[in-house]
Design a protein around this motif. Structure first.
Motif, PDB file in Angstrom:
ATOM      1  N   GLY A  35     -14.604  40.684  33.848  1.00 57.21           N
ATOM      2  CA  GLY A  35     -15.496  41.682  33.271  1.00 57.21           C
ATOM      3  C   GLY A  35     -14.855  42.469  32.151  1.00 57.21           C
ATOM      4  O   GLY A  35     -15.244  43.604  31.888  1.00 57.21           O
ATOM      5  N   LEU A  36     -13.866  41.862  31.475  1.00 52.20           N
ATOM      6  CA  LEU A  36     -13.144  42.542  30.406  1.00 52.20           C
ATOM      7  C   LEU A  36     -13.271  41.772  29.101  1.00 52.20           C
ATOM      8  O   LEU A  36     -13.697  40.621  29.081  1.00 52.20           O
ATOM      9  N   ARG A  37     -12.870  42.422  28.002  1.00 51.83           N
ATOM     10  CA  ARG A  37     -12.819  41.804  26.681  1.00 51.83           C
ATOM     11  C   ARG A  37     -11.560  42.301  25.980  1.00 51.83           C
ATOM     12  O   ARG A  37     -11.008  43.347  26.359  1.00 51.83           O
ATOM     13  N   PRO A  38     -11.080  41.586  24.948  1.00 52.01           N
ATOM     14  CA  PRO A  38      -9.855  42.025  24.271  1.00 52.01           C
ATOM     15  C   PRO A  38      -9.983  43.404  23.636  1.00 52.01           C
ATOM     16  O   PRO A  38      -9.013  44.159  23.594  1.00 52.01           O
ATOM     17  N   GLY A  39     -11.152  43.755  23.126  1.00 50.80           N
ATOM     18  CA  GLY A  39     -11.351  45.100  22.599  1.00 50.80           C
ATOM     19  C   GLY A  39     -10.601  45.378  21.308  1.00 50.80           C
ATOM     20  O   GLY A  39     -10.169  46.502  21.092  1.00 50.80           O
ATOM     21  N   GLY A  40     -10.422  44.381  20.461  1.00 50.08           N
ATOM     22  CA  GLY A  40      -9.787  44.593  19.166  1.00 50.08           C
ATOM     23  C   GLY A  40      -8.275  44.553  19.164  1.00 50.08           C
ATOM     24  O   GLY A  40      -7.654  44.715  18.116  1.00 50.08           O
ATOM     25  N   GLN A  41      -7.673  44.334  20.294  1.00 51.94           N
ATOM     26  CA  GLN A  41      -6.216  44.276  20.332  1.00 51.94           C
ATOM     27  C   GLN A  41      -5.716  42.979  19.698  1.00 51.94           C
ATOM     28  O   GLN A  41      -6.397  41.965  19.702  1.00 51.94           O
ATOM     29  N   PRO A  42      -4.514  42.991  19.137  1.00 51.93           N
ATOM     30  CA  PRO A  42      -3.976  41.763  18.557  1.00 51.93           C
ATOM     31  C   PRO A  42      -3.542  40.788  19.652  1.00 51.93           C
ATOM     32  O   PRO A  42      -3.364  41.174  20.815  1.00 51.93           O
ATOM     33  N   VAL A  43      -3.367  39.545  19.281  1.00 47.68           N
ATOM     34  CA  VAL A  43      -2.894  38.529  20.220  1.00 47.68           C
ATOM     35  C   VAL A  43      -1.482  38.899  20.651  1.00 47.68           C
ATOM     36  O   VAL A  43      -0.613  39.175  19.815  1.00 47.68           O
ATOM     37  N   ALA A  44      -1.226  38.922  21.946  1.00 47.12           N
ATOM     38  CA  ALA A  44       0.083  39.315  22.460  1.00 47.12           C
ATOM     39  C   ALA A  44       1.021  38.128  22.601  1.00 47.12           C
ATOM     40  O   ALA A  44       2.231  38.260  22.433  1.00 47.12           O
ATOM     41  N   ALA A  45       0.471  36.953  22.911  1.00 47.21           N
ATOM     42  CA  ALA A  45       1.287  35.756  23.103  1.00 47.21           C
ATOM     43  C   ALA A  45       0.366  34.544  23.018  1.00 47.21           C
ATOM     44  O   ALA A  45      -0.850  34.682  22.838  1.00 47.21           O
ATOM     45  N   GLN A  46       0.954  33.370  23.159  1.00 51.16           N
ATOM     46  CA  GLN A  46       0.162  32.155  23.142  1.00 51.16           C
ATOM     47  C   GLN A  46       0.740  31.128  24.098  1.00 51.16           C
ATOM     48  O   GLN A  46       1.923  31.185  24.433  1.00 51.16           O
ATOM     49  N   ILE A  47      -0.118  30.231  24.527  1.00 50.67           N
ATOM     50  CA  ILE A  47       0.300  29.093  25.344  1.00 50.67           C
ATOM     51  C   ILE A  47       0.076  27.852  24.493  1.00 50.67           C
ATOM     52  O   ILE A  47      -0.988  27.686  23.901  1.00 50.67           O
ATOM     53  N   LEU A  48       1.080  26.993  24.411  1.00 54.11           N
ATOM     54  CA  LEU A  48       0.963  25.739  23.666  1.00 54.11           C
ATOM     55  C   LEU A  48       1.135  24.571  24.622  1.00 54.11           C
ATOM     56  O   LEU A  48       1.946  24.627  25.548  1.00 54.11           O
ATOM     57  N   TRP A  49       0.374  23.492  24.386  1.00 57.45           N
ATOM     58  CA  TRP A  49       0.508  22.266  25.149  1.00 57.45           C
ATOM     59  C   TRP A  49      -0.096  21.121  24.356  1.00 57.45           C
ATOM     60  O   TRP A  49      -0.855  21.334  23.417  1.00 57.45           O
ATOM     61  N   HIS A  50       0.265  19.923  24.726  1.00 53.52           N
ATOM     62  CA  HIS A  50      -0.305  18.725  24.111  1.00 53.52           C
ATOM     63  C   HIS A  50      -1.367  18.146  25.027  1.00 53.52           C
ATOM     64  O   HIS A  50      -1.184  18.067  26.236  1.00 53.52           O
ATOM     65  N   ARG A  51      -2.493  17.731  24.433  1.00 49.25           N
ATOM     66  CA  ARG A  51      -3.539  17.055  25.185  1.00 49.25           C
ATOM     67  C   ARG A  51      -4.140  15.998  24.281  1.00 49.25           C
ATOM     68  O   ARG A  51      -4.584  16.313  23.169  1.00 49.25           O
ATOM     69  N   TYR A  52      -4.173  14.792  24.763  1.00 48.05           N
ATOM     70  CA  TYR A  52      -4.698  13.658  24.005  1.00 48.05           C
ATOM     71  C   TYR A  52      -4.038  13.549  22.635  1.00 48.05           C
ATOM     72  O   TYR A  52      -4.687  13.277  21.641  1.00 48.05           O
ATOM     73  N   GLY A  53      -2.756  13.829  22.576  1.00 43.66           N
ATOM     74  CA  GLY A  53      -2.004  13.692  21.337  1.00 43.66           C
ATOM     75  C   GLY A  53      -2.184  14.834  20.355  1.00 43.66           C
ATOM     76  O   GLY A  53      -1.654  14.783  19.254  1.00 43.66           O
ATOM     77  N   GLN A  54      -2.934  15.850  20.725  1.00 37.68           N
ATOM     78  CA  GLN A  54      -3.148  16.992  19.837  1.00 37.68           C
ATOM     79  C   GLN A  54      -2.508  18.243  20.426  1.00 37.68           C
ATOM     80  O   GLN A  54      -2.509  18.431  21.642  1.00 37.68           O
ATOM     81  N   LEU A  55      -1.990  19.074  19.545  1.00 34.16           N
ATOM     82  CA  LEU A  55      -1.421  20.344  19.967  1.00 34.16           C
ATOM     83  C   LEU A  55      -2.549  21.324  20.242  1.00 34.16           C
ATOM     84  O   LEU A  55      -3.420  21.548  19.403  1.00 34.16           O
ATOM     85  N   ARG A  56      -2.570  21.895  21.417  1.00 33.18           N
ATOM     86  CA  ARG A  56      -3.610  22.850  21.821  1.00 33.18           C
ATOM     87  C   ARG A  56      -2.976  24.233  21.954  1.00 33.18           C
ATOM     88  O   ARG A  56      -1.790  24.362  22.237  1.00 33.18           O
ATOM     89  N   VAL A  57      -3.795  25.272  21.770  1.00 35.97           N
ATOM     90  CA  VAL A  57      -3.305  26.640  21.860  1.00 35.97           C
ATOM     91  C   VAL A  57      -4.319  27.499  22.608  1.00 35.97           C
ATOM     92  O   VAL A  57      -5.528  27.308  22.486  1.00 35.97           O
ATOM     93  N   ALA A  58      -3.815  28.424  23.395  1.00 35.18           N
ATOM     94  CA  ALA A  58      -4.634  29.434  24.060  1.00 35.18           C
ATOM     95  C   ALA A  58      -3.957  30.776  23.810  1.00 35.18           C
ATOM     96  O   ALA A  58      -2.767  30.941  24.096  1.00 35.18           O
ATOM     97  N   TYR A  59      -4.703  31.699  23.234  1.00 36.31           N
ATOM     98  CA  TYR A  59      -4.142  33.013  22.928  1.00 36.31           C
ATOM     99  C   TYR A  59      -4.246  33.922  24.147  1.00 36.31           C
ATOM    100  O   TYR A  59      -5.215  33.872  24.900  1.00 36.31           O
ATOM    101  N   LEU A  60      -3.238  34.754  24.313  1.00 37.27           N
ATOM    102  CA  LEU A  60      -3.158  35.658  25.452  1.00 37.27           C
ATOM    103  C   LEU A  60      -3.253  37.105  24.985  1.00 37.27           C
ATOM    104  O   LEU A  60      -2.714  37.462  23.935  1.00 37.27           O
ATOM    105  N   TYR A  61      -3.933  37.914  25.785  1.00 35.26           N
ATOM    106  CA  TYR A  61      -4.126  39.328  25.487  1.00 35.26           C
ATOM    107  C   TYR A  61      -3.609  40.159  26.651  1.00 35.26           C
ATOM    108  O   TYR A  61      -3.598  39.702  27.798  1.00 35.26           O
ATOM    109  N   ARG A  62      -3.212  41.384  26.355  1.00 36.89           N
ATOM    110  CA  ARG A  62      -2.683  42.260  27.392  1.00 36.89           C
ATOM    111  C   ARG A  62      -3.816  42.802  28.251  1.00 36.89           C
ATOM    112  O   ARG A  62      -4.840  43.275  27.743  1.00 36.89           O
TER     113      ARG A  62
END
Length: 125
Positions: A35-62
């Motif tokens: 029930g939350l949203r980032p609320g304008g905060q900058p990206v705090a970190a990221q998760i990187l992984w490979h899937r089907y030969g492509q680099l994927r990213v998921a951004y993390l917020y505090r």
């Protein structure tokens, strides 16, 4: 360990492999589930992984800076209903379907099954 850069020296921001991010951080989906949203905060970190030969990213917020999701107002519900009505209306026959029209077809399945009208049909008539 691949993609492990907690200081952000290699990737610019703290980077972690899947399932190794520290606590207190969440993706947009995880925030929304709470029930939350980032609320304008900058990206705090990221998760990187490979899937089907492509680099994927998921951004993390505090989590401590996340804000509650804004409630739906009557005006927002009206706008949402109009948007969904447009996605359910066939551009060819203008009928409103009970489902969202597939973007792969561009029209309702009934219109997609109809043979295309060509100039040859007009000439023959």
């Amino acid at each position: 360990m691949r993609f492990y850069d907690p200081d952000g020296t290699e990737y610019g921001i703290p980077t972690y492999p899947r399932r190794l991010a520290p606590g207190g951080l969440a993706t947009r989906r995880q925030l929304r589930a709470q029930g939350l949203r980032p609320g304008g905060q900058p990206v705090a970190a990221q998760i990187l992984w490979h899937r089907y030969g492509q680099l994927r990213v998921a951004y993390l917020y505090r989590l401590d800076l996340a804000q509650p999701v804004r409630p739906m107002t009557p005006a927002r519900w009206t706008a949402h209903e109009q948007m969904m009505r447009a996605r359910r209306t066939c551009p060819d026959c203008r009928t409103q379907c009970e489902y969202v029209i597939p973007t792969s077809l561009g029209c309702c399945p009934h219109c997609a099954d109809q043979p295309a009208h060509t100039d040859h049909d007009a000439i023959a008539a």
